[in-house]
Scaffold this motif. Structure first.
Motif, mmCIF file in Angstrom:
data_model
loop_
_atom_site.group_PDB
_atom_site.id
_atom_site.type_symbol
_atom_site.label_atom_id
_atom_site.label_comp_id
_atom_site.label_asym_id
_atom_site.label_seq_id
_atom_site.Cartn_x
_atom_site.Cartn_y
_atom_site.Cartn_z
ATOM 1 N N LEU A 49 -32.625 16.826 -15.219
ATOM 2 C CA LEU A 49 -31.596 17.290 -16.231
ATOM 3 C C LEU A 49 -31.790 18.710 -16.863
ATOM 4 C CD1 LEU A 49 -28.659 16.776 -17.664
ATOM 5 C CD2 LEU A 49 -30.132 15.471 -19.367
ATOM 6 N N ALA A 50 -33.095 18.656 -17.311
ATOM 7 C CA ALA A 50 -33.437 20.045 -18.217
ATOM 8 C C ALA A 50 -33.631 21.278 -17.317
ATOM 9 C CB ALA A 50 -35.039 19.788 -18.758
ATOM 10 N N ILE A 51 -34.195 20.979 -16.052
ATOM 11 C CA ILE A 51 -34.504 22.216 -15.103
ATOM 12 C C ILE A 51 -32.972 22.666 -14.292
ATOM 13 C CG2 ILE A 51 -35.413 22.857 -12.833
ATOM 14 C CD1 ILE A 51 -37.759 20.770 -13.705
ATOM 15 N N GLU A 52 -32.176 21.686 -14.243
ATOM 16 C CA GLU A 52 -30.978 21.963 -13.561
ATOM 17 C C GLU A 52 -30.137 22.727 -14.607
ATOM 18 O OE1 GLU A 52 -28.226 21.410 -10.180
ATOM 19 O OE2 GLU A 52 -30.254 21.254 -10.318
ATOM 20 N N ALA A 53 -30.116 22.369 -15.854
ATOM 21 C CA ALA A 53 -29.340 23.223 -16.774
ATOM 22 C C ALA A 53 -29.850 24.272 -17.082
ATOM 23 C CB ALA A 53 -29.379 22.098 -18.082
ATOM 24 N N LEU A 54 -30.994 24.571 -17.140
ATOM 25 C CA LEU A 54 -31.897 25.784 -17.237
ATOM 26 C C LEU A 54 -31.522 26.679 -16.195
ATOM 27 C CD1 LEU A 54 -33.680 27.682 -18.920
ATOM 28 C CD2 LEU A 54 -35.615 26.688 -17.669
ATOM 29 N N VAL A 55 -31.498 26.123 -14.875
ATOM 30 C CA VAL A 55 -31.050 27.326 -13.795
ATOM 31 C C VAL A 55 -29.675 27.382 -13.527
ATOM 32 C CG1 VAL A 55 -31.257 27.343 -11.128
ATOM 33 C CG2 VAL A 55 -33.112 26.293 -12.209
ATOM 34 N N LEU A 56 -28.839 26.532 -14.007
ATOM 35 C CA LEU A 56 -27.465 26.675 -14.065
ATOM 36 C C LEU A 56 -26.995 28.001 -15.036
ATOM 37 C CD1 LEU A 56 -25.765 23.178 -13.645
ATOM 38 C CD2 LEU A 56 -25.939 25.134 -12.028
ATOM 39 N N ARG A 57 -27.643 27.823 -16.439
ATOM 40 C CA ARG A 57 -27.600 28.510 -17.412
ATOM 41 C C ARG A 57 -28.070 30.014 -16.812
ATOM 42 N NH1 ARG A 57 -23.981 28.738 -20.862
ATOM 43 N NH2 ARG A 57 -24.670 26.462 -21.505
ATOM 44 N N LEU A 58 -28.989 30.312 -16.183
ATOM 45 C CA LEU A 58 -29.737 31.423 -15.828
ATOM 46 C C LEU A 58 -28.769 32.075 -14.849
ATOM 47 C CD1 LEU A 58 -33.414 30.643 -15.723
ATOM 48 C CD2 LEU A 58 -32.370 32.020 -17.409
ATOM 49 N N ARG A 59 -28.181 31.317 -14.006
ATOM 50 C CA ARG A 59 -27.385 31.813 -13.072
ATOM 51 C C ARG A 59 -26.099 31.988 -13.418
ATOM 52 N NH1 ARG A 59 -28.607 28.851 -7.323
ATOM 53 N NH2 ARG A 59 -27.545 30.660 -6.416
ATOM 54 N N ARG A 60 -25.657 31.710 -14.763
ATOM 55 C CA ARG A 60 -24.243 31.751 -15.460
ATOM 56 C C ARG A 60 -23.197 30.855 -14.702
ATOM 57 N NH1 ARG A 60 -24.220 38.366 -17.061
ATOM 58 N NH2 ARG A 60 -25.943 38.203 -18.435
ATOM 59 N N TRP A 61 -23.797 29.814 -14.115
ATOM 60 C CA TRP A 61 -22.900 28.925 -13.586
ATOM 61 C C TRP A 61 -22.448 27.779 -14.603
ATOM 62 C CZ3 TRP A 61 -25.001 27.427 -8.198
ATOM 63 C CH2 TRP A 61 -25.006 28.615 -7.345
ATOM 64 N N PRO A 62 -20.990 27.181 -14.772
ATOM 65 C CA PRO A 62 -20.967 26.108 -15.523
ATOM 66 C C PRO A 62 -21.663 24.824 -15.271
ATOM 67 C CG PRO A 62 -19.136 26.268 -13.688
ATOM 68 C CD PRO A 62 -20.164 27.515 -13.562
ATOM 69 N N LEU A 63 -21.944 24.250 -16.591
ATOM 70 C CA LEU A 63 -22.949 23.330 -16.556
ATOM 71 C C LEU A 63 -22.452 21.952 -15.920
ATOM 72 C CD1 LEU A 63 -24.729 23.605 -19.885
ATOM 73 C CD2 LEU A 63 -25.554 24.095 -17.607
ATOM 74 N N LYS A 64 -21.102 21.712 -16.536
ATOM 75 C CA LYS A 64 -20.559 20.423 -16.175
ATOM 76 C C LYS A 64 -20.420 19.914 -14.589
ATOM 77 C CE LYS A 64 -16.527 17.424 -17.408
ATOM 78 N NZ LYS A 64 -15.448 17.349 -18.202
ATOM 79 N N PRO A 65 -19.796 20.928 -13.847
ATOM 80 C CA PRO A 65 -19.639 20.764 -12.512
ATOM 81 C C PRO A 65 -21.205 20.729 -11.899
ATOM 82 C CG PRO A 65 -18.487 22.346 -12.855
ATOM 83 C CD PRO A 65 -19.134 22.284 -14.352
ATOM 84 N N GLY A 66 -22.243 21.491 -12.066
ATOM 85 C CA GLY A 66 -23.397 21.357 -11.764
ATOM 86 C C GLY A 66 -24.098 20.295 -11.839
ATOM 87 N N LEU A 67 -24.037 19.659 -13.116
ATOM 88 C CA LEU A 67 -24.799 18.653 -13.486
ATOM 89 C C LEU A 67 -24.065 17.224 -12.945
ATOM 90 C CD1 LEU A 67 -25.977 19.440 -16.853
ATOM 91 C CD2 LEU A 67 -27.228 19.296 -14.972
#
Length: 328
Positions: A49-67
């Motif tokens: 959860l933490a790593i996926e959220a961090l990478v999505l944030r760094l790539r400026r992708w939306p968190l909800k679909p990615g997680l």
């Protein structure tokens, strides 16, 4: 309000079914290994959860679909089950980080990975820290407090609490017959590894559920199991001290059923055409046996799948060329 993407919805549905199908295997694992399995699941899930959220944030992708697509959770689940119960906390986090960073996001995210992310993460920590992955609990585990202390690295495990697996013992055996190993070594159960045989049967039940739900086709798991059964039958020389184990032993020991139904069926890194998927599974089964018997690691599921990931595009091209020739 935009309509939901049908592809994303199918992915989420498939990931939920995979998580549900793994539940029998998880419960049986907890029965034999105790709190350590749950601690693995908790740590790997939080790390994912933490790593996926961090990478999505760094790539400026939306968190909800990615997680919410569930792919990170499935990766965390497979790693939690592949790693020994009560292994150090940092080992789990390292495996999850390698899986998500090098096995998934380095290639562009979900749907672009050429390798199975969970198996890539597992293989990297296995090569880097083999001493931590060679010892599995030989008893039903320890209490929750003792388990937490063990995972945190502030307590030393009791003598004789962990030991080699049945595959380890068989690989290094030079003098005992198979019957003597089953009678004297606590790592052996009735047909395969002690406890592991029931865990494999539980994952078999979950895999059959996924086949019934048509989450994947039968080609890869059947190819892997038939290939492993066939090669182990051809190379089986009874119960002598130089025996490599019976076909039933190989089917019900190690991560065979988890690999056949939950790992080799990963759609992105596997072959695409039905015949190519059958060949993919057959190659994985053959490699599992070769690595278990003559390789440097006792259970070869991770390396077998990763090697077949490399060959998946060639298998698809071979099948496509074969179909063109048959049409012509």
């Amino acid at each position: 309000m935009p309509l939901p993407d049908p592809v994303d919805e199918r992915l989420r549905q498939a990931m939920r079914q995979v998580l549900l199908a793994a539940l029998p295997g998880v419960l049986v694992s907890v029965w034999f290994y105790g709190w350590g399995v749950l601690l693995n699941l908790l740590l790997s899930g939080l790390a994912a959860l933490a790593i996926e959220a961090l990478v999505l944030r760094l790539r400026r992708w939306p968190l909800k679909p990615g997680l919410g697509d569930g792919s990170a959770w499935v990766t965390a689940l497979l790693l939690a089950l592949a790693l020994p119960a009560y292994c150090p906390w940092w080992l789990i986090i390292t495996a999850v980080a390698c899986a998500l960073l090098f096995g998934k996001h380095l290639w562009g995210g979900v749907g672009s990975n050429p390798f199975n992310p969970a198996m890539l993460g597992y293989a990297l920590v296995l090569v880097a820290f083999p001493q931590y992955l060679s010892q599995w609990p030989s008893l039903h585990g320890m209490g929750l407090l003792e388990g937490l202390r063990q995972v945190a690295g502030i307590a030393q495990a009791p003598d004789g609490w962990a030991g080699a697996t049945a595959l380890d013992s068989l690989q290094i055996n030079k003098s005992l017959t198979i019957d003597e190993l089953f009678a004297s070594d606590p790592a052996f159960g009735r047909w395969g590894g002690h406890g592991v045989e029931w865990i494999n049967l539980a994952f078999l039940a979950g895999g059959l559920f996924l086949l019934r739900q048509r989450v994947f086709s039968w080609h890869a798991p059947v190819g892997m199991l038939v290939s492993l059964f066939t090669i182990s039958l051809l190379c089986w020389n009874g119960s002598g001290s130089d025996s490599h184990g019976s076909p039933l032993f190989h089917l019900l020991t190690g991560a065979t059923m988890l690999g056949a139904f939950f790992i080799a069926t990963e759609p992105v890194s596997g072959a695409k055409a039905p015949l190519a998927r059958l060949l993919f599974g057959a190659g994985a089964g053959l490699l599992v046996y070769l690595i278990r018997t003559w390789g440097g690691f006792p259970d070869g599921v991770a390396f077998a799948v990763l090697l077949m990931n490399l060959g998946a595009p060639a298998l698809d091209r071979f099948v496509e060329a074969r179909q063109r020739r048959s049409v012509a």
